[in-house]
Motif scaffolding. Structure first.
Motif, PDB file in Angstrom:
ATOM      1  N   THR A  14       6.639  53.030 -46.333  1.00 45.34           N
ATOM      2  CA  THR A  14       5.264  52.836 -46.765  1.00 45.34           C
ATOM      3  C   THR A  14       4.796  53.915 -47.733  1.00 45.34           C
ATOM      4  O   THR A  14       5.307  55.034 -47.727  1.00 45.34           O
ATOM      5  N   THR A  15       3.827  53.548 -48.539  1.00 36.22           N
ATOM      6  CA  THR A  15       3.222  54.507 -49.471  1.00 36.22           C
ATOM      7  C   THR A  15       1.770  54.784 -49.092  1.00 36.22           C
ATOM      8  O   THR A  15       1.042  55.394 -49.868  1.00 36.22           O
ATOM      9  N   GLY A  16       1.356  54.330 -47.916  1.00 35.56           N
ATOM     10  CA  GLY A  16      -0.005  54.555 -47.458  1.00 35.56           C
ATOM     11  C   GLY A  16      -0.319  53.704 -46.248  1.00 35.56           C
ATOM     12  O   GLY A  16       0.577  53.173 -45.595  1.00 35.56           O
ATOM     13  N   ILE A  17      -1.595  53.562 -45.990  1.00 32.97           N
ATOM     14  CA  ILE A  17      -2.071  52.792 -44.847  1.00 32.97           C
ATOM     15  C   ILE A  17      -2.359  51.367 -45.314  1.00 32.97           C
ATOM     16  O   ILE A  17      -3.130  51.180 -46.257  1.00 32.97           O
TER      17      ILE A  17
ATOM     18  N   VAL B 162      -7.049  49.165 -41.350  1.00 31.96           N
ATOM     19  CA  VAL B 162      -8.332  49.863 -41.322  1.00 31.96           C
ATOM     20  C   VAL B 162      -9.485  48.866 -41.328  1.00 31.96           C
ATOM     21  O   VAL B 162     -10.500  49.079 -40.693  1.00 31.96           O
ATOM     22  N   ALA B 163      -9.308  47.760 -42.026  1.00 31.72           N
ATOM     23  CA  ALA B 163     -10.390  46.789 -42.215  1.00 31.72           C
ATOM     24  C   ALA B 163     -10.659  45.948 -40.973  1.00 31.72           C
ATOM     25  O   ALA B 163     -11.773  45.474 -40.785  1.00 31.72           O
ATOM     26  N   TYR B 164      -9.643  45.724 -40.132  1.00 33.41           N
ATOM     27  CA  TYR B 164      -9.805  44.874 -38.955  1.00 33.41           C
ATOM     28  C   TYR B 164      -9.677  45.711 -37.699  1.00 33.41           C
ATOM     29  O   TYR B 164      -8.762  46.518 -37.575  1.00 33.41           O
ATOM     30  N   ASN B 165     -10.548  45.501 -36.753  1.00 32.01           N
ATOM     31  CA  ASN B 165     -10.526  46.301 -35.524  1.00 32.01           C
ATOM     32  C   ASN B 165      -9.872  45.540 -34.375  1.00 32.01           C
ATOM     33  O   ASN B 165     -10.468  45.309 -33.342  1.00 32.01           O
TER      34      ASN B 165
ATOM     35  N   LEU C 121     -13.277  52.416 -46.914  1.00 32.42           N
ATOM     36  CA  LEU C 121     -12.228  51.654 -47.593  1.00 32.42           C
ATOM     37  C   LEU C 121     -12.237  51.907 -49.100  1.00 32.42           C
ATOM     38  O   LEU C 121     -11.172  52.028 -49.725  1.00 32.42           O
ATOM     39  N   THR C 122     -13.419  52.028 -49.682  1.00 27.95           N
ATOM     40  CA  THR C 122     -13.525  52.308 -51.120  1.00 27.95           C
ATOM     41  C   THR C 122     -12.917  53.661 -51.449  1.00 27.95           C
ATOM     42  O   THR C 122     -12.141  53.787 -52.399  1.00 27.95           O
ATOM     43  N   MET C 123     -13.240  54.665 -50.663  1.00 26.26           N
ATOM     44  CA  MET C 123     -12.711  56.007 -50.923  1.00 26.26           C
ATOM     45  C   MET C 123     -11.203  56.067 -50.680  1.00 26.26           C
ATOM     46  O   MET C 123     -10.476  56.702 -51.443  1.00 26.26           O
ATOM     47  N   LEU C 124     -10.744  55.415 -49.628  1.00 26.76           N
ATOM     48  CA  LEU C 124      -9.296  55.365 -49.378  1.00 26.76           C
ATOM     49  C   LEU C 124      -8.577  54.736 -50.572  1.00 26.76           C
ATOM     50  O   LEU C 124      -7.522  55.213 -51.000  1.00 26.76           O
ATOM     51  N   ARG C 125      -9.149  53.678 -51.114  1.00 29.99           N
ATOM     52  CA  ARG C 125      -8.566  53.001 -52.280  1.00 29.99           C
ATOM     53  C   ARG C 125      -8.588  53.932 -53.501  1.00 29.99           C
ATOM     54  O   ARG C 125      -7.597  54.056 -54.214  1.00 29.99           O
ATOM     55  N   GLU C 126      -9.714  54.595 -53.740  1.00 32.70           N
ATOM     56  CA  GLU C 126      -9.838  55.485 -54.901  1.00 32.70           C
ATOM     57  C   GLU C 126      -8.831  56.625 -54.870  1.00 32.70           C
ATOM     58  O   GLU C 126      -8.368  57.070 -55.918  1.00 32.70           O
ATOM     59  N   PHE C 127      -8.503  57.094 -53.688  1.00 35.64           N
ATOM     60  CA  PHE C 127      -7.539  58.188 -53.570  1.00 35.64           C
ATOM     61  C   PHE C 127      -6.097  57.684 -53.402  1.00 35.64           C
ATOM     62  O   PHE C 127      -5.193  58.469 -53.143  1.00 35.64           O
ATOM     63  N   GLY C 128      -5.879  56.387 -53.541  1.00 35.37           N
ATOM     64  CA  GLY C 128      -4.533  55.838 -53.472  1.00 35.37           C
ATOM     65  C   GLY C 128      -3.921  55.895 -52.084  1.00 35.37           C
ATOM     66  O   GLY C 128      -2.697  55.900 -51.936  1.00 35.37           O
ATOM     67  N   MET C 129      -4.754  55.888 -51.059  1.00 38.81           N
ATOM     68  CA  MET C 129      -4.284  56.044 -49.692  1.00 38.81           C
ATOM     69  C   MET C 129      -4.011  54.709 -48.994  1.00 38.81           C
ATOM     70  O   MET C 129      -3.458  54.694 -47.901  1.00 38.81           O
TER      71      MET C 129
END
Length: 158
Positions: free
Chosen positions: A95-98, A103-106, A30-38
């Motif tokens: 949408t501009t991403g996910i 992703v956070a909840y299964n 989640l941190t990496m997805l956020r850092e890359f603006g995803m």
């Protein structure tokens, strides 16, 4: 506990359509997805409740009220089930991403192809050197490859 990701397919072979991440790994992901603006911060959709469809626990048979719905409530139950599925499958075409919650909840949310495409476009817009550096981590390289593979079908999260 963590999350499991499955590319939406019409067959039961999961060997190449599957990605899993531990709870700790999900934090990094989640941190990496956020850092890359995803990721987007789109609000999680309303969770439908049985009462909204005129249903109570008494409408179910079985010792723990876990059996089949009583016949006279079948239509209401079908509508409730459809509302849940619509919640899990829904997405914003602009949408501009996910959405982070997917992703956070299964819970079985579908990351739609449009959401994956937008996320990958955001990732690909970063300098090649930055992407190469991130992909030095096998974990991230595997995730990006998995996203690219699931881009046309969508990915279900459990």
């Amino acid at each position: 506990m963590g999350s499991q990701f499955f590319i939406e397919t019409d067959h039961d072979s999961y060997e190449e359509e599957y990605y899993s991440q531990s709870a700790g790994g999900m934090t990094v992901l989640l941190t990496m997805l956020r850092e890359f603006g995803m990721l987007t911060d789109r609000e999680e959709p309303h969770r439908p409740y049985l009462a909204e469809f005129g249903l109570t626990l008494d409408d179910f048979d079985g010792p723990m009220r876990d059996g089949k719905v009583k016949p006279e409530k079948a239509e209401a139950f079908a509508a409730a089930q459809q509302a849940v599925q619509d919640r899990l499958d829904g997405y914003d075409p602009a949408t501009t991403g996910i959405p982070r919650y997917k992703v956070a909840y299964n819970e079985g949310f579908l990351i739609a192809p449009a959401e994956i495409a937008a996320a990958l476009a955001a990732y690909d817009s970063h300098p090649a050197e930055q992407r190469r550096e991130a992909e030095q981590s096998n974990f991230w390289a595997t995730w990006i490859a998995f996203l690219r593979k699931g881009a046309s079908a969508g990915i279900r999260v459990f």
